[in-house]
Design a protein around this motif. Structure first.
Motif, short mmCIF file in Angstrom:
data_model
loop_
_atom_site.label_atom_id
_atom_site.label_comp_id
_atom_site.label_asym_id
_atom_site.label_seq_id
_atom_site.Cartn_x
_atom_site.Cartn_y
_atom_site.Cartn_z
N ILE A 187 0.69 -1.06 -0.25
CA ILE A 187 0.05 -0.20 -0.06
C ILE A 187 1.04 1.55 0.12
CG2 ILE A 187 -1.72 1.07 1.50
CD1 ILE A 187 -3.05 -1.35 1.80
N GLU A 188 0.77 2.42 -0.79
CA GLU A 188 1.12 3.11 -1.06
C GLU A 188 0.79 4.53 -0.48
OE1 GLU A 188 2.89 4.67 -5.48
OE2 GLU A 188 4.40 3.69 -4.43
N ALA A 189 -0.56 4.54 -0.26
CA ALA A 189 -1.96 5.42 -0.39
C ALA A 189 -2.78 5.58 0.20
CB ALA A 189 -1.61 6.44 -1.35
N VAL A 190 -3.52 5.86 1.21
CA VAL A 190 -4.96 5.11 1.77
C VAL A 190 -5.20 6.83 1.39
CG1 VAL A 190 -3.97 3.64 3.21
CG2 VAL A 190 -4.36 6.18 4.03
N GLY A 191 -6.68 6.16 1.30
CA GLY A 191 -7.86 7.53 1.39
C GLY A 191 -8.75 7.78 2.64
N GLU A 192 -9.71 8.87 2.58
CA GLU A 192 -10.17 9.62 3.95
C GLU A 192 -11.07 7.97 4.25
OE1 GLU A 192 -12.38 12.78 3.16
OE2 GLU A 192 -10.43 13.57 2.88
N GLU A 193 -11.14 7.75 5.59
CA GLU A 193 -11.97 6.55 6.84
C GLU A 193 -11.37 5.01 6.07
OE1 GLU A 193 -15.56 6.52 4.17
OE2 GLU A 193 -15.95 8.52 4.21
N VAL A 194 -10.26 5.31 6.11
CA VAL A 194 -9.41 3.73 6.02
C VAL A 194 -8.96 3.73 7.54
CG1 VAL A 194 -7.53 2.26 4.96
CG2 VAL A 194 -9.45 3.53 3.48
N THR A 195 -8.99 2.32 8.60
CA THR A 195 -8.84 2.49 9.12
C THR A 195 -7.80 1.31 9.74
OG1 THR A 195 -11.12 1.64 10.18
CG2 THR A 195 -10.59 4.35 10.42
N ASP A 196 -7.76 0.31 9.07
CA ASP A 196 -7.78 -0.45 8.86
C ASP A 196 -6.30 -1.35 8.42
OD1 ASP A 196 -9.25 -0.79 6.55
OD2 ASP A 196 -10.09 -2.76 7.62
N ARG A 197 -5.96 -0.27 7.08
CA ARG A 197 -4.80 -0.45 6.12
C ARG A 197 -3.98 1.10 6.78
NH1 ARG A 197 -6.44 -4.58 6.47
NH2 ARG A 197 -7.05 -5.92 4.69
N LYS A 198 -2.93 0.68 6.00
CA LYS A 198 -1.79 2.02 6.70
C LYS A 198 -0.43 1.81 5.18
CE LYS A 198 1.04 -0.79 9.82
NZ LYS A 198 0.64 -2.08 9.71
N VAL A 199 -0.23 2.98 4.94
CA VAL A 199 1.14 3.01 4.01
C VAL A 199 2.26 1.79 4.59
CG1 VAL A 199 2.77 3.62 3.16
CG2 VAL A 199 0.94 5.25 3.57
N GLY A 200 2.72 1.02 3.04
CA GLY A 200 3.61 -0.22 3.75
C GLY A 200 3.00 -1.67 3.88
#
Length: 474
Positions: free
Chosen positions: A129-142
């Motif tokens: 994952i290189e970027a996360v949008g708004e409202e995404v709480t269970d995934r992070k960059v990397g």
């Protein structure tokens, strides 16, 4: 100071200059690109000029289906501009992609879940994952994730809903992760949700050396004493036998129905049918009472690089249909499965995927990678799968192809051309030799005729010589 403020400040500077020096107004109009700016403005201007190019300079490679047809219809293109993220979405830097039979059908226009060309195919991939949008709480960059999506994953960067991603277990490679979603979810849901597989049952798995075939065979091993019949070409029997197939059948040289009946006269508990057409009829007839036929494809429609209308028509003509009263009287069931139409059933997919990943962690399943190809080699990858040469999963990797290999590719083509030329020369030589032989035969046939003619001439000469003394006497 933001880049958006810079144009306004430049405009204010121009207005100030015009008020102080009205005589220079024409000059300011002729060279508007060089207005005098303050030191603060000078610091702001580079920010404005750098921000736009940064977005424009973002590029990524993508495989695009340009139209329906042969292997050459899937082409590698470079896309410009950073994809925008909506709420609930993540951007994945793709490392590996899975190739599925549905992708081969899609290339020929036989898979209705793929939007019309031009479109990027690909239903599964893995990456970071290189970027996360708004409202995404269970995934992070990397985060390292595997992805299941309707399409659009055969590219270096993919934007998908976060709910379509699953964290990769420790020790799993990107290639294995890309091989997991489509094949294992399909096999798992057919065997356990529809098939209700239990100990001491028997099952027929067509294309047992393919992605779904190997996944289904491995999942059968998680249930005690399941007898697995598997069809595959003879060269693959040793591999699928080691993988758990109890009885291997070469469908090219033997009638699989007869082979199954020899070993299991009463029939089978479950048949997985990816073929369609007349093979679905055979599958239904092979079922025991309380048996289950699960049909999940129409591979018989695929014949050759391009759409074969005869194969399509033949498959549809022999399509299986049955009256409900027959189902009641025979105590059999018929199920249809299509993962592409379950993309809205997020919870169902997540439950299946969670169980599959747990089985991987326990060491009970492990994707088998047949081969890996660079995006540039997608035609070769599709050809390998369509010609049934693979044992396991065919994977596409996004890592750019090394220059050395790129140079070798034309050489291979040259070798093929040289081989064709050599074969042509050999054929021409054979033709010449055969012509020479024919001429020799003709000469041999003509020689007796010549001898006969020579004898006739000699006889004529003798006759002439005899007649000459008679003339002299006269």
């Amino acid at each position: 100071m933001s880049g958006d403020d810079a144009p306004a400040q430049q405009q204010n500077a121009e207005e100030t200059k015009q008020d102080n020096k009205p005589s220079e107004e024409p000059k300011a109009e002729s060279k508007p690109e060089s207005p005098p700016v303050s030191s603060t403005d000078a610091a702001a201007t580079p920010a404005a000029t750098e921000k736009v190019p940064e977005e424009e300079q973002f590029t990524y490679r993508s495989l695009v289906l340009s139209g329906y047809g042969g292997y050459d219809k899937v082409k590698l293109q470079v896309k410009k501009g950073k994809p925008a993220l909506k709420a609930g979405e993540v951007m994945v830097r793709v490392k590996a992609c899975g190739l599925n039979f549905a992708d081969l059908l899609a290339r020929q226009g036989l898979y209705d879940r793929l939007p019309s060309p031009p479109v990027t195919p690909g239903m599964e991939c893995s990456g970071e994952i290189e970027a996360v949008g708004e409202e995404v709480t269970d995934r992070k960059v990397g985060d390292k994730v595997l992805v299941l999506n309707r399409c659009g994953l055969w590219q270096e960067v993919a934007v998908v809903p976060a709910t379509h991603t699953f964290l990769i277990p420790e020790g799993m490679t990107f290639e294995e992760a890309a091989a997991l979603p489509v094949n294992y979810i399909t096999a798992y849901m057919m065997l356990f949700d529809f098939g209700n597989l239990r100990p001491n049952q028997s099952i027929l798995i067509h294309s047992a050396a393919g992605g779904v075939g190997i996944a289904a065979t491995q999942l059968c091993q998680t249930v005690k004493d399941v007898t697995v019949f598997g069809t595959a070409s003879a060269s693959k029997h040793e591999t699928i036998s080691q993988g758990g197939v109890t009885h291997c059948i070469d469908y090219r040289t033997r009638d699989y129905v007869e082979e199954v009946r020899k070993i299991s006269p009463k029939g089978l508990d479950i048949v997985l049918d990816p073929l369609g057409g007349s093979d679905t009829h055979k599958a239904y007839n092979l079922l025991k009472p309380m048996g289950k036929l699960i049909t999940y494809g129409a591979a018989n429609m695929l014949a050759g690089q391009k759409k074969n209308l005869l194969a399509v028509a033949k498959t549809w003509y022999h399509q299986f249909s049955i009256h409900t009263l027959s189902l009641i009287q025979n105590n059999k069931s018929v199920c249809g499965f299509h993962l592409g139409y379950l993309d809205g059933e997020v919870e169902v997919i997540q439950q299946a995927m969670t169980t599959i990943l747990d089985l991987y962690r326990q060491g009970k399943i492990k994707p088998r990678i047949d081969s890996t190809y660079h995006l540039e080699q997608v035609g070769d990858a599709m050809r390998r799968m369509q010609e049934r040469n693979n044992i396991g999963k065919v994977i596409l990797i996004t890592e750019p192809m090394p220059e050395e290999e790129k140079k070798e590719e034309p050489k291979k083509e040259d070798k093929k051309e040289d081989k064709k030329k050599e074969d042509k020369k050999k054929d021409d030589k054979k033709k010449d030799d055969s012509k020479k032989e024919d001429k020799k035969e003709e000469k041999k046939k003509e020689e007796p005729k010549k001898e006969e003619k020579n004898e006739e001439k000699n006889e004529e000469k003798k006759e002439e010589k005899k007649e000459e003394p008679k003339k002299e006497e006269k």
